[in-house]
Scaffold this motif. Structure first.
Motif, PDB file in Angstrom:
ATOM      1  N   THR A   4      12.103   0.333   1.623  1.00 48.84           N
ATOM      2  CA  THR A   4      11.289  -0.776   1.868  1.00 48.84           C
ATOM      3  C   THR A   4      10.691  -1.111   0.127  1.00 48.84           C
ATOM      4  OG1 THR A   4      10.474  -0.117   3.731  1.00 48.84           O
ATOM      5  CG2 THR A   4       9.231  -1.700   2.681  1.00 48.84           C
ATOM      6  N   PHE A  15       7.128  -7.478   2.319  1.00 47.57           N
ATOM      7  CA  PHE A  15       7.684  -6.148   2.549  1.00 47.57           C
ATOM      8  C   PHE A  15       9.070  -6.535   2.718  1.00 47.57           C
ATOM      9  CE2 PHE A  15       3.372  -5.264   2.686  1.00 47.57           C
ATOM     10  CZ  PHE A  15       3.174  -3.814   2.482  1.00 47.57           C
ATOM     11  N   GLU A  17      12.167  -4.708   4.378  1.00 48.78           N
ATOM     12  CA  GLU A  17      12.557  -3.333   4.790  1.00 48.78           C
ATOM     13  C   GLU A  17      13.896  -3.143   4.923  1.00 48.78           C
ATOM     14  OE1 GLU A  17       9.257  -1.584   7.674  1.00 48.78           O
ATOM     15  OE2 GLU A  17       9.932  -3.497   8.538  1.00 48.78           O
ATOM     16  N   ASN A  18      14.468  -1.913   4.893  1.00 49.92           N
ATOM     17  CA  ASN A  18      16.057  -1.326   5.227  1.00 49.92           C
ATOM     18  C   ASN A  18      16.922  -2.202   4.233  1.00 49.92           C
ATOM     19  OD1 ASN A  18      17.654   0.174   6.754  1.00 49.92           O
ATOM     20  ND2 ASN A  18      18.095  -1.571   8.005  1.00 49.92           N
ATOM     21  N   TYR A  24      16.704  -3.576  -4.553  1.00 58.61           N
ATOM     22  CA  TYR A  24      15.407  -3.305  -5.310  1.00 58.61           C
ATOM     23  C   TYR A  24      15.483  -3.389  -6.880  1.00 58.61           C
ATOM     24  CZ  TYR A  24      11.390  -0.666  -7.370  1.00 58.61           C
ATOM     25  OH  TYR A  24      10.524  -0.057  -8.159  1.00 58.61           O
ATOM     26  N   ASP A  59      11.680   3.591   5.963  1.00 67.09           N
ATOM     27  CA  ASP A  59      10.912   2.449   6.539  1.00 67.09           C
ATOM     28  C   ASP A  59       9.281   2.590   6.374  1.00 67.09           C
ATOM     29  OD1 ASP A  59      13.111   0.688   6.937  1.00 67.09           O
ATOM     30  OD2 ASP A  59      13.320   1.533   9.028  1.00 67.09           O
TER      31      ASP A  59
END
Length: 66
Positions: A4, A15, A17-18, A24, A59
């Motif tokens: 995340t 946020f 997620e996954n 990132y 997560d």
């Protein structure tokens, strides 16, 4: 590795997620710029300026907040 990304924007926190760690890293490299974006689900998503950005492996467990 999936996890995340936590993006701090001017008046909100986002946020994502996954996502792969590479997404990132892509966002982290843009941190502090006027416009930050990445490709999610085959679409370019614009976030505007973000600073800072954090990574959380796996997560987020929303029942406990981490």
């Amino acid at each position: 590795m999936k996890g995340t990304a936590i993006l701090f924007q001017e008046n909100e926190v986002t946020f994502i997620e996954n996502i792969d760690h590479t997404v990132y890293e892509e966002l982290k490299a843009q941190c502090g710029n006027e416009q930050c974006n990445c490709k999610l689900d085959n679409k370019i998503v614009e976030f505007g300026p973000i600073s800072p950005i954090f990574w959380h492996e796996e997560d987020v467990d929303w029942d406990y907040g981490y």
